[in-house]
Scaffold this motif. Structure first.
Motif, PDB file in Angstrom:
ATOM      1  N   ARG A   1      36.542  29.920  51.890  1.00 49.69           N
ATOM      2  CA  ARG A   1      36.261  29.681  50.471  1.00 49.69           C
ATOM      3  C   ARG A   1      36.881  30.794  49.612  1.00 49.69           C
ATOM      4  N   THR A   2      38.167  30.767  49.470  1.00 51.17           N
ATOM      5  CA  THR A   2      38.843  31.767  48.644  1.00 51.17           C
ATOM      6  C   THR A   2      38.847  31.298  47.190  1.00 51.17           C
ATOM      7  N   ARG A   3      39.038  32.258  46.286  1.00 51.56           N
ATOM      8  CA  ARG A   3      39.050  31.902  44.862  1.00 51.56           C
ATOM      9  C   ARG A   3      40.230  30.984  44.526  1.00 51.56           C
ATOM     10  N   LYS A   4      41.333  31.200  45.193  1.00 52.33           N
ATOM     11  CA  LYS A   4      42.529  30.416  44.910  1.00 52.33           C
ATOM     12  C   LYS A   4      42.396  28.980  45.401  1.00 52.33           C
ATOM     13  N   THR A   5      41.831  28.792  46.587  1.00 51.88           N
ATOM     14  CA  THR A   5      41.784  27.461  47.198  1.00 51.88           C
ATOM     15  C   THR A   5      40.550  26.664  46.787  1.00 51.88           C
ATOM     16  N   PHE A   6      39.380  27.310  46.801  1.00 51.73           N
ATOM     17  CA  PHE A   6      38.120  26.633  46.467  1.00 51.73           C
ATOM     18  C   PHE A   6      37.327  27.499  45.472  1.00 51.73           C
ATOM     19  N   PRO A   7      37.772  27.591  44.224  1.00 49.59           N
ATOM     20  CA  PRO A   7      37.153  28.530  43.270  1.00 49.59           C
ATOM     21  C   PRO A   7      35.662  28.302  43.041  1.00 49.59           C
ATOM     22  N   GLU A   8      35.219  27.038  42.924  1.00 48.93           N
ATOM     23  CA  GLU A   8      33.803  26.782  42.677  1.00 48.93           C
ATOM     24  C   GLU A   8      32.950  27.188  43.885  1.00 48.93           C
ATOM     25  N   ASP A   9      33.419  26.793  45.075  1.00 48.19           N
ATOM     26  CA  ASP A   9      32.688  27.165  46.294  1.00 48.19           C
ATOM     27  C   ASP A   9      32.706  28.673  46.504  1.00 48.19           C
ATOM     28  N   TRP A  10      33.838  29.298  46.177  1.00 38.85           N
ATOM     29  CA  TRP A  10      33.945  30.760  46.275  1.00 38.85           C
ATOM     30  C   TRP A  10      32.894  31.427  45.399  1.00 38.85           C
ATOM     31  N   ALA A  11      32.751  30.942  44.164  1.00 36.87           N
ATOM     32  CA  ALA A  11      31.773  31.524  43.236  1.00 36.87           C
ATOM     33  C   ALA A  11      30.344  31.302  43.727  1.00 36.87           C
ATOM     34  N   THR A  12      30.081  30.122  44.302  1.00 36.89           N
ATOM     35  CA  THR A  12      28.742  29.826  44.823  1.00 36.89           C
ATOM     36  C   THR A  12      28.370  30.787  45.944  1.00 36.89           C
ATOM     37  N   THR A  13      29.295  30.981  46.868  1.00 35.82           N
ATOM     38  CA  THR A  13      29.023  31.886  47.991  1.00 35.82           C
ATOM     39  C   THR A  13      28.926  33.328  47.517  1.00 35.82           C
ATOM     40  N   GLN A  14      29.734  33.722  46.537  1.00 35.88           N
ATOM     41  CA  GLN A  14      29.618  35.067  45.971  1.00 35.88           C
ATOM     42  C   GLN A  14      28.244  35.267  45.345  1.00 35.88           C
ATOM     43  N   ASN A  15      27.740  34.269  44.632  1.00 31.02           N
ATOM     44  CA  ASN A  15      26.400  34.348  44.040  1.00 31.02           C
ATOM     45  C   ASN A  15      25.339  34.500  45.124  1.00 31.02           C
ATOM     46  N   ASN A  16      25.465  33.693  46.194  1.00 29.26           N
ATOM     47  CA  ASN A  16      24.491  33.767  47.287  1.00 29.26           C
ATOM     48  C   ASN A  16      24.562  35.113  48.013  1.00 29.26           C
ATOM     49  N   LEU A  17      25.781  35.599  48.204  1.00 27.30           N
ATOM     50  CA  LEU A  17      25.967  36.898  48.852  1.00 27.30           C
ATOM     51  C   LEU A  17      25.324  38.006  48.027  1.00 27.30           C
ATOM     52  N   ALA A  18      25.451  37.913  46.717  1.00 25.22           N
ATOM     53  CA  ALA A  18      24.844  38.916  45.840  1.00 25.22           C
ATOM     54  C   ALA A  18      23.321  38.896  45.940  1.00 25.22           C
ATOM     55  N   ILE A  19      22.741  37.705  46.064  1.00 25.94           N
ATOM     56  CA  ILE A  19      21.286  37.604  46.233  1.00 25.94           C
ATOM     57  C   ILE A  19      20.857  38.309  47.517  1.00 25.94           C
ATOM     58  N   ALA A  20      21.611  38.071  48.593  1.00 22.78           N
ATOM     59  CA  ALA A  20      21.278  38.710  49.875  1.00 22.78           C
ATOM     60  C   ALA A  20      21.376  40.223  49.774  1.00 22.78           C
ATOM     61  N   TYR A  21      22.380  40.739  49.073  1.00 20.18           N
ATOM     62  CA  TYR A  21      22.508  42.187  48.907  1.00 20.18           C
ATOM     63  C   TYR A  21      21.400  42.747  48.018  1.00 20.18           C
ATOM     64  N   THR A  22      20.942  41.969  47.048  1.00 24.08           N
ATOM     65  CA  THR A  22      19.821  42.409  46.213  1.00 24.08           C
ATOM     66  C   THR A  22      18.567  42.586  47.056  1.00 24.08           C
ATOM     67  N   GLN A  23      18.380  41.709  48.040  1.00 27.19           N
ATOM     68  CA  GLN A  23      17.188  41.745  48.888  1.00 27.19           C
ATOM     69  C   GLN A  23      17.365  42.624  50.120  1.00 27.19           C
ATOM     70  N   ARG A  24      18.571  43.053  50.405  1.00 29.16           N
ATOM     71  CA  ARG A  24      18.880  43.714  51.671  1.00 29.16           C
ATOM     72  C   ARG A  24      17.993  44.929  51.930  1.00 29.16           C
ATOM     73  N   ILE A  25      17.569  45.080  53.175  1.00 29.04           N
ATOM     74  CA  ILE A  25      16.683  46.175  53.578  1.00 29.04           C
ATOM     75  C   ILE A  25      17.474  47.293  54.241  1.00 29.04           C
ATOM     76  N   ARG A  26      18.451  46.922  55.048  1.00 24.75           N
ATOM     77  CA  ARG A  26      19.246  47.936  55.732  1.00 24.75           C
ATOM     78  C   ARG A  26      20.273  48.541  54.775  1.00 24.75           C
ATOM     79  N   GLY A  27      20.727  49.740  55.118  1.00 27.59           N
ATOM     80  CA  GLY A  27      21.683  50.414  54.256  1.00 27.59           C
ATOM     81  C   GLY A  27      20.977  51.102  53.102  1.00 27.59           C
ATOM     82  N   LYS A  28      21.738  51.775  52.250  1.00 27.94           N
ATOM     83  CA  LYS A  28      21.172  52.469  51.108  1.00 27.94           C
ATOM     84  C   LYS A  28      20.873  51.478  49.989  1.00 27.94           C
TER      85      LYS A  28
END
Length: 601
Positions: free
Chosen positions: A408-435
């Motif tokens: 899901r790259t921005r060039k090939t599937f921009p909408e899907d890329w944005a959706t996964t980026q949004n979901n990834l950001a949610i996971a990082y907001t909740q992430r426990i490991r790391g700083k």
């Protein structure tokens, strides 16, 4: 026991001394409120308290010893610190309120009942929901002296309270030192290990049989499900297959073990859920009543039934029909994961089983787009999963999202890329490991990437969703100026509300109102009294929507937030404010206690 005249508090062993010095340093430097957990034996407890009193003479130290089961820890601490300027308060004996021995007996005798609501001690609900009061009202450090099993139990059953810990100090335990729980286990056996071992022994006998009884096979599966050892079971099967010669293995001779099709109720339920998904396109209200009335059937057996149905059905149809069926099943799996009550935790396992089975039909080499879509959905389900360790689930989610982004790259599937980026950001907001600060910065940066595609003009609804998520990240943000971060959060929520109106998107509107209320509660800029009034208004607005049965969890969360706002309220009659706070708190607690389940891990 030694008869030396040396004081017991001078007898720390070298390995104990290292932990103690770390604890002493923490207590010496700490000012005001804090929560520490010290895992040790009763003998070590006496040494620790005595040594702290001796080594930190400039601080007032006291001990609260719980002699019997309690429901309200807050009141006991309040009474203890009343008119006393205590700096460090050691609390011991909380095990008596957890009723661990009764729980273990129940788990041994009636495991299914032990997984139902009411089997969790009320003290856990109390400390989860009252944690803000502990922080706001007590200016001392609370040091919980706990025993071996209690730490793990608190992590699982009082996660909100445990998350506020400032530190955990685990003292080493000799083999000949046994605590209260170990004494019980020595008589009853370690319930989890003993039961697991017994089931595995049954499997050994089972594999030695010439004829496989399907009913017995699934009965053993159900036993393992109740124990929560699905992963161990899979490893056990692998070990058994390696241990036995393939030609002599009963399992290998029957690789395609038939599921007991006589259980018509489960097959009818699967058909009903698939039909509802097909006819109603993911409208959750149609699924809710069916899931609620059949929750006892949605277990490990049902997950394997779904898996077998997908494999058998999709192996017999043409490619177009196969894709249609997989699409319906994938949508059903996603919708199942919307029901996040702890007592419905099995639906996540069913969703994961379904998605992982679908993934086998969509290998990366031949179906890259579908492969990435399923990985994105697996990431979503793992982000919300109840079974397993939360930190581990979030790491799985992040990995799935990152793999999905390879396709899901921005060039090939921009909408899907944005959706996964949004979901990834949610996971990082909740992430426990790391700083924590680094995770939040990654989340904020990733949300901005998503907003490059999710613009107000092109994708207004997705834009509003990401703005709302970005607002939450700014509330939690550690880097930068706190006042400015909160202003950014408030602005994001107001941007979101341009699209999320009560008429068009009632639930999303309510969620954003709740988030906006949290931001106003924390707000530094402006008049504090007015900010609290705004927060109360926002929370009340959200509650106007959170009335349906499938929104009770969100209602309870908002009531919890409203409770805190009323306690902090400056305007109005203080007695009435406290009364309103107590009503909200009681209502929220009742919702949670009525829907708690002990089967979350």
């Amino acid at each position: 026991m030694s008869n030396n005249l040396v004081s017991p508090i001078e007898k720390f062993r070298p390995d104990e001394q290292e932990i103690y010095l770390t604890l002493k340093r923490d207590l010496s430097w700490r000012e005001g409120f804090g929560i520490l957990f010290v895992k040790c034996t009763p003998v070590q407890k006496s040494l620790i308290i005595g040594k702290v009193e001796q080594d930190i003479p400039d601080k007032k130290i006291d001990v609260l010893k719980l002699e019997h089961s309690i429901d309200n820890l807050y009141d006991l601490i309040a009474e203890k610190v009343k008119d006393n300027s205590i700096n460090i308060l050691f609390i011991s004996g909380i095990e008596k309120s957890l009723n661990l021995d009764e729980l273990m007996k129940l788990d041994q005798e009636k495991p299914k009942i032990s997984h139902e609501k009411g089997s969790v001690s009320r003290i856990l609900g109390h400390i989860n929901w009252q944690r803000e009061r502990f922080r706001d009202d007590f200016k001392c450090c609370l040091v919980f002296i706990i025993e071996k099993y209690t730490l793990k139990y608190l992590v699982r059953r009082a996660p909100d309270f445990f998350d506020w810990r400032s530190g955990v100090f685990e003292f080493p335990v000799d083999n000949d030192e046994i605590d209260l729980l170990q004494s019980f286990v020595s008589l009853k056996g370690d319930i989890e290990q003993a039961k697991q071992r017994k089931v595995y022994e049954d499997f050994v006998l089972f594999y030695q049989k010439k004829d496989i009884d399907n009913k017995e096979y699934f009965l053993l599966l159900r036993k393992l499900l109740l124990l929560g050892y699905e992963n161990n079971f899979e490893r056990y099967l692998d070990q058994e297959k390696q241990r036995k010669a393939p030609e002599n293995s009963a399992l290998d001779q029957n690789k395609d073990i038939d599921i007991d099709i006589d259980n018509k109720e489960n097959f009818l339920l699967l058909g009903k859920l698939l039909l509802l998904e097909y006819e109603n396109h993911g409208d959750l209200k149609f699924l809710y009543s069916v899931i609620k009335s059949n929750i006892d059937k949605l277990d490990y057996f049902f997950a394997r039934l779904l898996q077998k149905w997908i494999i058998d059905t999709c192996s017999e149809v043409n490619p177009e029909e196969k894709e249609a069926i997989l699409g319906i099943v994938e949508s059903l799996c996603l919708d199942l994961s919307q029901f996040s009550w702890a007592k419905w935790s099995n639906v996540f396992e069913i969703a994961i089983t379904g998605l992982e089975t679908i993934l086998n039909f969509h290998p990366h080499e031949t179906f890259p787009e579908q492969w990435a879509n399923t990985l994105n959905n697996l990431g979503y389900v793992y982000s919300n999963r109840i079974f397993g360790e939360k930190a581990e689930n979030l790491e799985h989610a992040i990995i799935y999202y990152l793999y999905a982004l390879k396709v899901r790259t921005r060039k090939t599937f921009p909408e899907d890329w944005a959706t996964t980026q949004n979901n990834l950001a949610i996971a990082y907001t909740q992430r426990i490991r790391g700083k924590r600060e680094e995770n939040l910065e990654t989340a904020i940066g990733t949300y901005f990437l998503a907003l490059q595609v999710r613009t107000y003009i092109d994708f207004p609804v997705d834009w509003a969703k990401t703005q709302n998520n970005l607002g939450n990240a700014y509330i939690y943000r550690i880097c930068g100026d706190k006042e400015e971060n909160l202003e950014q959060a408030i602005n994001c929520f107001y941007q979101s509300l341009k699209i999320y109106t009560k008429e068009s998107f009632p639930e999303d509107w309510a969620t954003t109102q709740n988030n906006l209320g949290n931001a106003y509660r924390e707000r530094i800029k402006g008049d504090k009294a007015e900010n609290i009034e705004m927060a109360i208004t926002c929370f009340k607005s959200a509650l106007m929507v959170y009335t349906k049965q499938d929104l009770l969890f969100k209602r309870a969360e908002t009531l919890k937030n409203l409770t805190n706002a009323y306690r902090e309220r400056i305007k109005g009659d203080q007695a009435k404010n406290i009364q309103m706070a107590d009503v909200c708190s009681k209502t929220a607690l009742e919702i949670f206690l009525n829907n708690m389940s002990i089967n979350s891990k």
